[in-house]
Design a protein around this motif. Structure first.
Motif, PDB file in Angstrom:
ATOM      1  N   ARG A  10       0.862  -1.178   0.000  1.00  0.00           N
ATOM      2  CA  ARG A  10       0.000   0.000   0.000  1.00  0.00           C
ATOM      3  C   ARG A  10       0.893   1.221   0.000  1.00  0.00           C
ATOM      4  O   ARG A  10       1.851   1.277   0.763  1.00  0.00           O
ATOM      5  N   LYS A  16       0.447   5.298   7.753  1.00  0.00           N
ATOM      6  CA  LYS A  16      -0.636   4.930   8.658  1.00  0.00           C
ATOM      7  C   LYS A  16      -0.168   4.141   9.871  1.00  0.00           C
ATOM      8  O   LYS A  16      -0.727   4.300  10.959  1.00  0.00           O
ATOM      9  N   TYR A  23      -4.986  12.973   8.897  1.00  0.00           N
ATOM     10  CA  TYR A  23      -6.414  13.009   8.552  1.00  0.00           C
ATOM     11  C   TYR A  23      -6.873  14.453   8.746  1.00  0.00           C
ATOM     12  O   TYR A  23      -6.156  15.260   9.361  1.00  0.00           O
ATOM     13  N   MET A 233      -8.666   9.242   4.650  1.00  0.00           N
ATOM     14  CA  MET A 233     -10.032   9.196   5.133  1.00  0.00           C
ATOM     15  C   MET A 233     -10.239   7.953   5.979  1.00  0.00           C
ATOM     16  O   MET A 233      -9.882   6.860   5.565  1.00  0.00           O
ATOM     17  N   GLY A 479      -9.856   4.508   1.846  1.00  0.00           N
ATOM     18  CA  GLY A 479      -9.278   3.595   2.831  1.00  0.00           C
ATOM     19  C   GLY A 479      -9.174   2.187   2.292  1.00  0.00           C
ATOM     20  O   GLY A 479      -8.514   1.336   2.856  1.00  0.00           O
TER      21      GLY A 479
ATOM     22  N   VAL B  96      -3.806  -2.960   7.379  1.00  0.00           N
ATOM     23  CA  VAL B  96      -4.148  -1.542   7.366  1.00  0.00           C
ATOM     24  C   VAL B  96      -5.060  -1.241   6.185  1.00  0.00           C
ATOM     25  O   VAL B  96      -4.713  -1.543   5.049  1.00  0.00           O
ATOM     26  N   GLN B  97      -6.228  -0.681   6.459  1.00  0.00           N
ATOM     27  CA  GLN B  97      -7.048  -0.160   5.365  1.00  0.00           C
ATOM     28  C   GLN B  97      -7.164   1.351   5.535  1.00  0.00           C
ATOM     29  O   GLN B  97      -6.265   2.081   5.153  1.00  0.00           O
ATOM     30  N   CYS B  98      -8.258   1.809   6.132  1.00  0.00           N
ATOM     31  CA  CYS B  98      -8.355   3.268   6.278  1.00  0.00           C
ATOM     32  C   CYS B  98      -7.328   3.783   7.267  1.00  0.00           C
ATOM     33  O   CYS B  98      -6.931   4.931   7.217  1.00  0.00           O
ATOM     34  N   GLY B  99      -6.898   2.928   8.185  1.00  0.00           N
ATOM     35  CA  GLY B  99      -5.811   3.294   9.091  1.00  0.00           C
ATOM     36  C   GLY B  99      -6.230   4.063  10.325  1.00  0.00           C
ATOM     37  O   GLY B  99      -5.391   4.385  11.161  1.00  0.00           O
ATOM     38  N   PHE B 100      -7.503   4.345  10.456  1.00  0.00           N
ATOM     39  CA  PHE B 100      -7.925   5.183  11.585  1.00  0.00           C
ATOM     40  C   PHE B 100      -7.813   4.440  12.914  1.00  0.00           C
ATOM     41  O   PHE B 100      -7.540   5.033  13.945  1.00  0.00           O
ATOM     42  N   THR B 102      -5.607   2.040  13.309  1.00  0.00           N
ATOM     43  CA  THR B 102      -4.292   1.398  13.325  1.00  0.00           C
ATOM     44  C   THR B 102      -3.402   1.795  14.505  1.00  0.00           C
ATOM     45  O   THR B 102      -2.843   0.910  15.167  1.00  0.00           O
ATOM     46  N   CYS B 133     -12.530  -2.011  14.654  1.00  0.00           N
ATOM     47  CA  CYS B 133     -12.080  -1.742  13.295  1.00  0.00           C
ATOM     48  C   CYS B 133     -13.246  -2.064  12.379  1.00  0.00           C
ATOM     49  O   CYS B 133     -13.806  -3.149  12.444  1.00  0.00           O
ATOM     50  N   ARG B 134     -13.639  -1.106  11.557  1.00  0.00           N
ATOM     51  CA  ARG B 134     -14.771  -1.339  10.677  1.00  0.00           C
ATOM     52  C   ARG B 134     -14.324  -1.857   9.312  1.00  0.00           C
ATOM     53  O   ARG B 134     -15.139  -2.321   8.548  1.00  0.00           O
ATOM     54  N   CYS B 135     -13.042  -1.749   9.014  1.00  0.00           N
ATOM     55  CA  CYS B 135     -12.602  -2.071   7.651  1.00  0.00           C
ATOM     56  C   CYS B 135     -12.160  -3.513   7.465  1.00  0.00           C
ATOM     57  O   CYS B 135     -12.446  -4.122   6.440  1.00  0.00           O
ATOM     58  N   THR B 136     -11.401  -4.053   8.408  1.00  0.00           N
ATOM     59  CA  THR B 136     -10.624  -5.260   8.106  1.00  0.00           C
ATOM     60  C   THR B 136     -11.255  -6.570   8.541  1.00  0.00           C
ATOM     61  O   THR B 136     -10.784  -7.631   8.131  1.00  0.00           O
TER      62      THR B 136
END
Ligand code: FES
Ligand code: FES
Lengths: 758, 153
Positions: A10, A16, A23, A233, A479, B96-100, B102, B133-136
């Protein structure tokens, strides 16, 4: 489960994991002011007056902004312009914003919120869709002339005749719930009035161009006078369009009025209160079959609660309509779909976009039908599913791509040992403490926007004098890793290494509007545009070489960073240097326009989508009768990805989609009291946690799609639309009980089961 | 008061003792890896390490970390700027996706591995129970932590 050689890539991973990624809320400007929204207690009311005088005098308050300060349009919307930037005459739902307080600090702004006085005359809230549809009910938006936002239909064959041929008829009503996207990062915006007269906007948004339209409409200025700059985001899942954009529009207004940079950063409670949700559906569904399990006729009525504003309800419900029979061919179909205004929180795009609701209905019913026909749940699917050359219920012939429905089903059966597991199910009849069940669901899904949207995208490749490459596209990173996937497609198609490519995150001022990053279209549309841009770049390089070295254009090729022509070759870097030396820019724009689709609103027939994707998921569960605990054991998903651009990231989409599907199936529900949301934070809104989740297996089936230049199919949504029905079927197979309402609250006797791992 | 943040000693004036710790880290020190996501101790986006224990700090004030050893995500990497093996595992395993989430995830995992360097997957999940975590769907995060555990032995 431990994978040996992971090779995930990525472009933003380093930033990140180190906390360096900034952000929007992490950004500061000198002299920046802070803005906060002001709500009312009402759900449906007439506004008589808004008094901001006390708030204006409060410590640190610079300005209180209301509808009176709007220079441009008071309302905006992607389809119907009914969404109020600030409430003026009426409160349509509890999340309507009447004012925005701008102060020196966020603390002072929040302190002044109770000082805004709004005088209202309460109206009776209309909270039920069928009440709203009743002709005697007053209109919520008078100018719309109806509480029905939109209608769609499918008319195929003759359902009356069809039902006459049936031996078995199922007639059921299903309910689904409001759910919250629950992106981890709440809405936030920073607007900076720039010295050149342009309003610069940073924000957590799904779609910078949509935000730009909201902002320019609100400010009453040209699109070129707004520059929306994407920042990292913290998740979107479809949920950061209208609301995220309106937060930017209000903040821009505050910045324009005060002449200072303004930040507006939402709390979770504000975010949940104001942002749109996934549509709850009420579905009346009648399915008729012959005794050998062939579906002969379907009649259904789909009612979607659009809440207070239209948003993209017509598009969401359109997908539900087109896919109203799931992946099954049915000769006689009569479907009526309604999007309806109520005074509930409004609803809009969410990952899945109208399919998770319908899949729950259809994939539950098909298994009920199997039992009535004495067929296995697999066999009945085989007898009805779409195959190569099948015609869909809207009359589209599936022949321009590989129809992989059976392939995904067979993959799950084999890899999950599904049929062996099916034999072990308890159906509520066991003396042991543990009830065991396994269930599956499958679907097909139209790719990208379909016949309701304008679908195109662009990419810019800008090769630098040293051979390094900048890539921009009209797809926004939410994301999900789209930037990385697009870089990988560029490297693959151009025949160069990934290391020389940098993704340059575009602003709305540097690249043409590419449509919103929704409908799992990022990799398909963005990737398509990258492939087109690579073709153009190759042509430009070939043309240059052919002129300079006197060879045929066709004789030039690029492989592994080397340009070959005739028997000669030069490195890519050398060629680029020569191009600059000859005043030739290796700078190209690529545009991808997918094949045209068609739709007839009157009979619901047409080639709805330019291609389709196929998937199947299964899950096994156990329920302990003594402790009342539901345990999720293992899950599997097999989807046709076309061609996966970035394998680890695609797998991540699978896992995340399954988790969200599980949440939809058994955990999540936005709860209301008299039209007001009561579970507005994560202590009361139940998201799947690490301890809830089963171990998952992701299987990528690759049938490169001929209609997608990069071969990719969108995968973000298909992976999210199957777990709820798979769970419903597993729960039936464990307990013998069928549930018609989401989230499923399993009951054994009178006791409700708690879903928890031990 | 005194406290150590990312190996550096800070003398904090008394008037800042009652400032919210997240505000202090984010606004005063620009350590923005600490995130606000729920501000009611329900999601773990604000988790940092205090004396090697993971702590959700959205309800904490500066004085709660008096004389403590605080580690934020900005203090995780090696001195030369290369990634800590746990961070590298998050990158390699696609965690890691959106990383928020992480930073909070990495630090919570770090706390776990400091106290237990060979956790089972069940134990890893348990340790992450308060980190949303909502992404992974968590799986690649668990994979990454499992893989990184060897570096703690
Ligand atoms: S922000 Fe502290 S736990 Fe969520
Ligand atoms: S990566 Fe987005 S919330 Fe975890």
């Amino acid at each position: 489960m431990n994978k040996e050689n992971p090779k995930s890539w990525r472009n933003d991973a380093y930033a990140k994991v180190t906390g360096r990624a900034k952000y929007t809320d992490d950004i500061k400007f000198p002299f920046m002011l802070h803005a906060v929204p002001v709500y009312t207690d009402s759900v449906h009311a007439i506004i008589k007056s808004i008094d901001t005088s006390a708030a204006e005098k409060a410590e640190g308050v610079v300005k209180v902004i209301t509808h009176k300060d709007i220079k441009g349009a008071l309302t905006f919307g992607q389809i119907i312009k009914d969404y109020q930037i600030f409430a003026k005459d009426k409160i349509f739902f509890n999340g309507d914003v009447v004012a925005m307080i701008v102060a020196d600090t966020r603390f002072n702004a929040i302190k002044a919120i109770p000082l805004v006085n709004v005088d209202v005359e309460e109206l009776t809230p209309i909270l039920d869709t069928e009440v709203a549809m009743d002709p005697k009910t007053p209109f919520i938006h008078e100018e719309h002339g109806s509480n029905i936002i939109n209608e769609h239909c499918v008319r195929r064959g003759n359902v009356e005749e069809g039902f006459k041929q049936c031996d078995i008829i199922l007639d059921e009503v299903f309910h689904t719930q409001f759910i919250e996207h629950s992106y981890m990062e709440p809405e936030v915006a920073i607007c900076n009035p720039r010295y050149d007269g342009v309003m610069e906007v940073y924000g957590s948004m799904q779609h910078p161009f949509s935000t730009r339209r909201f902002v320019s409409s609100t400010l009453g200025c040209a699109l070129s006078e707004v520059e929306v700059i994407g920042t990292p985001m913290g998740g979107g899942f479809g949920g950061k369009d209208d609301t995220a954009a309106i937060v930017c529009a209000r903040t821009a207004l505050a910045a324009a009025i005060t002449g200072k940079p303004v930040k507006c950063s939402y709390t979770r409670e504000w975010s949940v209160r104001e942002s749109y949700k996934r549509h709850p559906y009420k579905v009346y569904y009648k399915m008729g079959l012959t005794k050998d399990g062939i579906i002969k006729a379907v009649k259904c009525k789909i009612i979607a609660d659009g809440g207070a504003y239209c948003s993209v309800t017509p598009w969401v419900t359109w997908r539900s309509t087109v896919q109203c029979c799931g992946p099954y061919t049915v000769k006689n179909v009569h479907c009526d779909t309604y999007g309806v205004y109520t005074n509930n929180v409004f609803t809009g795009a969410m990952r899945g976009f109208g399919s998770p609701q319908m899949n729950f209905v259809i994939e539950s019913l098909i298994e009920m039908a199997a039992r009535k026909c004495n067929l296995s749940v697999i066999e009945i699917r085989r007898r009805n599913m779409v195959r190569q050359g099948s015609t869909t219920i809207t009359g589209q012939k599936l022949d321009n791509h590989k129809v992989a429905m059976e392939e995904t089903l067979d993959t799950v059966l084999k890899e999950f040992l599904f049929e062996d597991k099916l034999k072990k199910c308890s159906y509520g009849k066991t003396d042991e403490d543990e009830l065991y069940g396994v269930g599956l669901a499958m679907s097909y899904r139209g790719m990208s926007l379909g016949a309701e949207g304008v679908d195109f995208n662009s990419a810019i490749i800008n090769v630098q004098p040293d051979g390094s490459i900048l890539l921009e596209t009209g797809i926004h990173e939410n994301g999900q890793g789209s930037e990385s996937a697009l870089c990988m497609i560029l490297a693959r198609e151009l025949g160069v290494t990934l290391e020389r490519i940098r993704y340059r995150r575009p602003s709305t001022s540097t690249i043409p509007d590419g449509g919103t990053t929704v409908a799992s279209r990022g990799t398909v549309l963005g990737g398509g545009a990258v492939v087109k841009a690579v073709e153009n770049l190759k042509y430009k390089i070939s043309e240059f070489i052919s002129k300079k070295y006197n060879c045929e254009i066709d004789a030039v090729s690029i492989k592994d960073g080397v340009v070959h022509f005739g028997n000669d070759k030069k490195t890519f870097d050398e060629v680029i240097k020569e191009m600059f030396g000859s005043r030739e820019y290796p700078h190209v724009l690529g545009i991808y326009r997918p094949p045209v689709v068609s739709w007839n609103e009157h009979n619901g027939q047409g080639d709805a989508y330019f291609s389709w994707t196929y998937g199947c998921q299964a899950i096994e569960i156990s329920i302990n009768k003594k402790t009342g605990k539901l345990k999720l054991l293992n899950a599997i998903a097999a989807h046709d990805c076309g061609k996966a651009a970035n394998v680890e990231m695609t797998i991540g989409q699978f896992y995340g989609g399954i988790a969200m599907g599980i949440g939809y199936g058994i955990f999540e529900e936005v709860k209301f009291k008299d039209g007001k949301i009561i579970n507005d934070n994560f202590n009361s809104y139940r998201l799947p946690r690490a301890t809830d989740m089963p171990e998952m297996k992701a299987i990528l089936i690759e049938n490169p799609d001929p209609n997608s230049p990069s071969g990719a199919k969108g995968i973000g949504e298909p992976v999210n639309e199957l777990m709820a029905p798979a769970l419903a079927n597993a729960i039936y197979n464990a307990t013998g009980n069928r549930y018609f309402r989401l989230p499923i609250k399993v009951k054994l006797g009178e006791e409700e089961i708690i879903c928890r791992r031990p | 008061m005194q406290t150590t943040i990312n190996k550096k000693v800070y003398n904090i004036p008394d008037e800042l003792k009652d400032v919210r710790l997240t505000d202090y880290l984010r606004e005063y020190l620009d350590l923005t890896g600490v995130k606000n996501a729920c501000e009611m101790r329900a999601c773990g986006a604000c988790a940092i390490l205090v004396n090697d224990k993971s702590m959700r700090i959205c309800h904490a004030t500066v004085k709660d970390v008096e004389n403590c050893d605080v580690l934020t995500i900005e203090g995780m990497e090696n001195e030369d700027g290369t990634l800590h093996p746990l961070q590298q595992a998050f990158v390699d395993y696609g965690a890691v996706q959106c990383g928020f989430c992480t930073p909070g995830m990495v630090l919570t995992a770090h706390a776990l591995l400091l106290s237990n360097n060979s956790p089972t997957r069940e134990q890893i999940r348990k340790a992450l129970q308060s980190n949303l975590c909502r992404c992974t769907g968590y799986q690649q995060i668990v994979d990454a932590i499992e893989a990184a555990s060897v570096y703690y032995k």
